[in-house]
Design a protein around this motif. Sequence first.
Motif, PDB file in Angstrom:
ATOM      1  N   VAL A 224      96.720  51.509  60.903  1.00 29.65           N
ATOM      2  CA  VAL A 224      97.499  51.415  62.138  1.00 29.65           C
ATOM      3  C   VAL A 224      98.812  50.700  61.839  1.00 29.65           C
ATOM      4  CG1 VAL A 224      97.508  50.673  64.539  1.00 29.65           C
ATOM      5  CG2 VAL A 224      95.358  51.363  63.466  1.00 29.65           C
ATOM      6  N   ARG A 225      99.923  51.356  62.092  1.00 27.18           N
ATOM      7  CA  ARG A 225     101.242  50.852  61.718  1.00 27.18           C
ATOM      8  C   ARG A 225     101.776  49.882  62.776  1.00 27.18           C
ATOM      9  NH1 ARG A 225     103.400  56.664  61.625  1.00 27.18           N
ATOM     10  NH2 ARG A 225     105.436  55.673  61.825  1.00 27.18           N
ATOM     11  N   PHE A 226     101.559  48.614  62.523  1.00 22.67           N
ATOM     12  CA  PHE A 226     102.067  47.597  63.455  1.00 22.67           C
ATOM     13  C   PHE A 226     103.498  47.211  63.085  1.00 22.67           C
ATOM     14  CE2 PHE A 226      97.525  47.280  64.230  1.00 22.67           C
ATOM     15  CZ  PHE A 226      97.495  47.171  65.617  1.00 22.67           C
ATOM     16  N   TYR A 227     104.344  48.218  63.032  1.00 25.14           N
ATOM     17  CA  TYR A 227     105.779  48.061  62.803  1.00 25.14           C
ATOM     18  C   TYR A 227     106.466  49.292  63.384  1.00 25.14           C
ATOM     19  CZ  TYR A 227     104.605  50.990  58.742  1.00 25.14           C
ATOM     20  OH  TYR A 227     104.117  51.985  57.923  1.00 25.14           O
ATOM     21  N   ASP A 228     107.785  49.229  63.496  1.00 24.28           N
ATOM     22  CA  ASP A 228     108.578  50.330  64.073  1.00 24.28           C
ATOM     23  C   ASP A 228     108.286  50.570  65.550  1.00 24.28           C
ATOM     24  OD1 ASP A 228     109.967  50.802  61.761  1.00 24.28           O
ATOM     25  OD2 ASP A 228     108.836  52.569  61.167  1.00 24.28           O
ATOM     26  N   ASP A 229     107.594  49.666  66.201  1.00 18.72           N
ATOM     27  CA  ASP A 229     107.315  49.804  67.634  1.00 18.72           C
ATOM     28  C   ASP A 229     107.295  48.412  68.255  1.00 18.72           C
ATOM     29  OD1 ASP A 229     106.337  50.180  70.183  1.00 18.72           O
ATOM     30  OD2 ASP A 229     104.780  51.616  69.588  1.00 18.72           O
ATOM     31  N   PRO A 230     108.360  48.028  68.963  1.00 19.96           N
ATOM     32  CA  PRO A 230     108.440  46.677  69.528  1.00 19.96           C
ATOM     33  C   PRO A 230     107.302  46.340  70.488  1.00 19.96           C
ATOM     34  CG  PRO A 230     110.585  47.748  69.596  1.00 19.96           C
ATOM     35  CD  PRO A 230     109.589  48.806  69.207  1.00 19.96           C
ATOM     36  N   SER A 231     106.648  47.353  71.058  1.00 19.32           N
ATOM     37  CA  SER A 231     105.588  47.067  72.022  1.00 19.32           C
ATOM     38  C   SER A 231     104.330  46.521  71.360  1.00 19.32           C
ATOM     39  CB  SER A 231     105.243  48.337  72.815  1.00 19.32           C
ATOM     40  OG  SER A 231     104.541  49.270  72.008  1.00 19.32           O
ATOM     41  N   CYS A 232     104.193  46.696  70.024  1.00 20.11           N
ATOM     42  CA  CYS A 232     102.973  46.217  69.371  1.00 20.11           C
ATOM     43  C   CYS A 232     103.202  45.712  67.950  1.00 20.11           C
ATOM     44  CB  CYS A 232     101.880  47.283  69.392  1.00 20.11           C
ATOM     45  SG  CYS A 232     102.401  48.951  68.965  1.00 20.11           S
ATOM     46  N   SER A 233     104.444  45.422  67.584  1.00 15.17           N
ATOM     47  CA  SER A 233     104.680  44.753  66.301  1.00 15.17           C
ATOM     48  C   SER A 233     104.679  43.245  66.530  1.00 15.17           C
ATOM     49  CB  SER A 233     105.999  45.205  65.676  1.00 15.17           C
ATOM     50  OG  SER A 233     107.092  44.905  66.506  1.00 15.17           O
ATOM     51  N   TYR A 234     104.185  42.506  65.575  1.00 17.11           N
ATOM     52  CA  TYR A 234     103.909  41.076  65.753  1.00 17.11           C
ATOM     53  C   TYR A 234     105.143  40.274  66.137  1.00 17.11           C
ATOM     54  CZ  TYR A 234     102.255  36.352  64.709  1.00 17.11           C
ATOM     55  OH  TYR A 234     101.923  35.024  64.797  1.00 17.11           O
ATOM     56  N   ASN A 235     106.258  40.510  65.477  1.00 15.74           N
ATOM     57  CA  ASN A 235     107.453  39.701  65.732  1.00 15.74           C
ATOM     58  C   ASN A 235     108.101  39.988  67.075  1.00 15.74           C
ATOM     59  OD1 ASN A 235     107.096  38.538  63.244  1.00 15.74           O
ATOM     60  ND2 ASN A 235     108.673  39.736  62.214  1.00 15.74           N
ATOM     61  N   HIS A 236     107.706  41.092  67.720  1.00 14.76           N
ATOM     62  CA  HIS A 236     108.270  41.445  69.028  1.00 14.76           C
ATOM     63  C   HIS A 236     107.264  41.233  70.162  1.00 14.76           C
ATOM     64  CE1 HIS A 236     111.855  43.303  67.205  1.00 14.76           C
ATOM     65  NE2 HIS A 236     111.030  43.728  66.271  1.00 14.76           N
ATOM     66  N   ALA A 237     106.036  41.640  69.928  1.00 18.77           N
ATOM     67  CA  ALA A 237     105.029  41.576  70.996  1.00 18.77           C
ATOM     68  C   ALA A 237     104.102  40.384  70.857  1.00 18.77           C
ATOM     69  CB  ALA A 237     104.211  42.867  71.001  1.00 18.77           C
ATOM     70  N   GLY A 238     104.181  39.675  69.725  1.00 19.88           N
ATOM     71  CA  GLY A 238     103.328  38.516  69.525  1.00 19.88           C
ATOM     72  C   GLY A 238     101.902  38.910  69.196  1.00 19.88           C
ATOM     73  N   LEU A 239     101.061  37.893  68.972  1.00 19.42           N
ATOM     74  CA  LEU A 239      99.670  38.137  68.626  1.00 19.42           C
ATOM     75  C   LEU A 239      98.944  38.887  69.729  1.00 19.42           C
ATOM     76  CD1 LEU A 239      97.361  37.716  66.630  1.00 19.42           C
ATOM     77  CD2 LEU A 239      96.915  35.503  67.726  1.00 19.42           C
ATOM     78  N   ALA A 240      99.244  38.554  70.977  1.00 19.33           N
ATOM     79  CA  ALA A 240      98.567  39.218  72.098  1.00 19.33           C
ATOM     80  C   ALA A 240      98.882  40.710  72.121  1.00 19.33           C
ATOM     81  CB  ALA A 240      98.971  38.568  73.413  1.00 19.33           C
ATOM     82  N   GLY A 241     100.132  41.053  71.831  1.00 20.19           N
ATOM     83  CA  GLY A 241     100.518  42.461  71.825  1.00 20.19           C
ATOM     84  C   GLY A 241      99.830  43.241  70.720  1.00 20.19           C
ATOM     85  N   VAL A 242      99.719  42.627  69.550  1.00 18.89           N
ATOM     86  CA  VAL A 242      99.014  43.283  68.448  1.00 18.89           C
ATOM     87  C   VAL A 242      97.545  43.455  68.793  1.00 18.89           C
ATOM     88  CG1 VAL A 242      98.250  43.028  66.057  1.00 18.89           C
ATOM     89  CG2 VAL A 242     100.611  42.469  66.667  1.00 18.89           C
ATOM     90  N   MET A 243      96.917  42.395  69.265  1.00 20.22           N
ATOM     91  CA  MET A 243      95.476  42.436  69.505  1.00 20.22           C
ATOM     92  C   MET A 243      95.104  43.372  70.646  1.00 20.22           C
ATOM     93  SD  MET A 243      94.271  40.848  67.040  1.00 20.22           S
ATOM     94  CE  MET A 243      92.558  41.065  67.572  1.00 20.22           C
ATOM     95  N   ALA A 244      95.994  43.526  71.611  1.00 20.46           N
ATOM     96  CA  ALA A 244      95.705  44.457  72.702  1.00 20.46           C
ATOM     97  C   ALA A 244      95.505  45.867  72.167  1.00 20.46           C
ATOM     98  CB  ALA A 244      96.838  44.428  73.728  1.00 20.46           C
ATOM     99  N   GLN A 245      96.357  46.259  71.217  1.00 20.39           N
ATOM    100  CA  GLN A 245      96.220  47.591  70.629  1.00 20.39           C
ATOM    101  C   GLN A 245      95.116  47.631  69.577  1.00 20.39           C
ATOM    102  OE1 GLN A 245      97.637  50.205  71.897  1.00 20.39           O
ATOM    103  NE2 GLN A 245      98.729  48.901  73.365  1.00 20.39           N
TER     104      GLN A 245
END
Length: 317
Positions: A224-245
């Motif tokens: 799962v590519r957690f980059y190139d997408d601000p809605s779920c990349s760590y530096n933009h969405a934070g840990l909560a955004g990553v973990m939600a996906q």
Amino acid sequence: MHLINLISIHTMASQRRRSSATAAFLLLSLLLLLQSAAAIPQGKRQNVAVFWGRNKAEGSLSSICDTGDYNIVIISFLSVFGHGNYWLDLSGHDLRHVGADIRHCQSKGVYMLLSIGGDGDGYSLPSSKSAADVAESLYYSVLGGDRPGAFHPFGDDTIVNGVDFFIDSGPADHYDDLANRINDYNQNIRDPIGIMLTATVRCSYPDPRMKAALDTKLFRRIHVRFYDDPSCSYNHAGLAGVMAQWDRWSAAYPDGQIFLGLVAANLTGKNDMVGVGELRDKLLPAVQKTDTYGGVMLWNSYYDSLTHYGRYVKDLA
């Protein structure tokens, strides 16, 4: 850019050399079967996959495997398929050396996959027949099938261990057919693992181009590519955004291994590279708590050759 037409070039297969390649494939499969008993192998070694083939300056495939930083290498990309033509784009790498390098990597216990797709527009599957044709081409060219006249782009004594689906453009149609067709060839392969199917997907669940294919439940690993997408990349969405996906992917495919896809360097204007400290202290512990955690996937070996990110990641078990 080194493009090889897999249809127009033909060579006769050598039965003896293909048998040797099959024996090497079996030995590697037995080793990997032992490793797969746990998501993280013994000795606090992280499963780390890396994409290779996107920049000639990244070094040879052998040199990548000799670093000891990765136990899965994904060769990218078979970038044209589905309409009777097949092209392998390895960004200028000399294909004459790739087969020997694949075998060298496998001798070191590195799992070798061929990725199909990429960010170009030269591929799609317009019909179930097209999917069957692509599966057949892959089986006889790189997955161990033996047929007189079949072209083996990596040499007739080299077999890769599986196929990665990196379907990032075009319609979603018939990738489930392709997965089923490739899996059907496992009945011809006598080893405990067989042809492994993996997928590399965007982090927002579901990835519409791959959902039908993934729902076949034939894919053992999902990167799962957690980059190139601000809605779920760590530096933009934070840990909560990553973990939600992450939790959505885990819930949808509880029997597979989910890989945390990270970029090994900051791409221009992206700010997607996760700092080693943040990865060690926050992100990795969170995903490792889930039963589906399988390891880390890095994009790509060229970026990693600049930052050496992978050598840190492999020890963060």
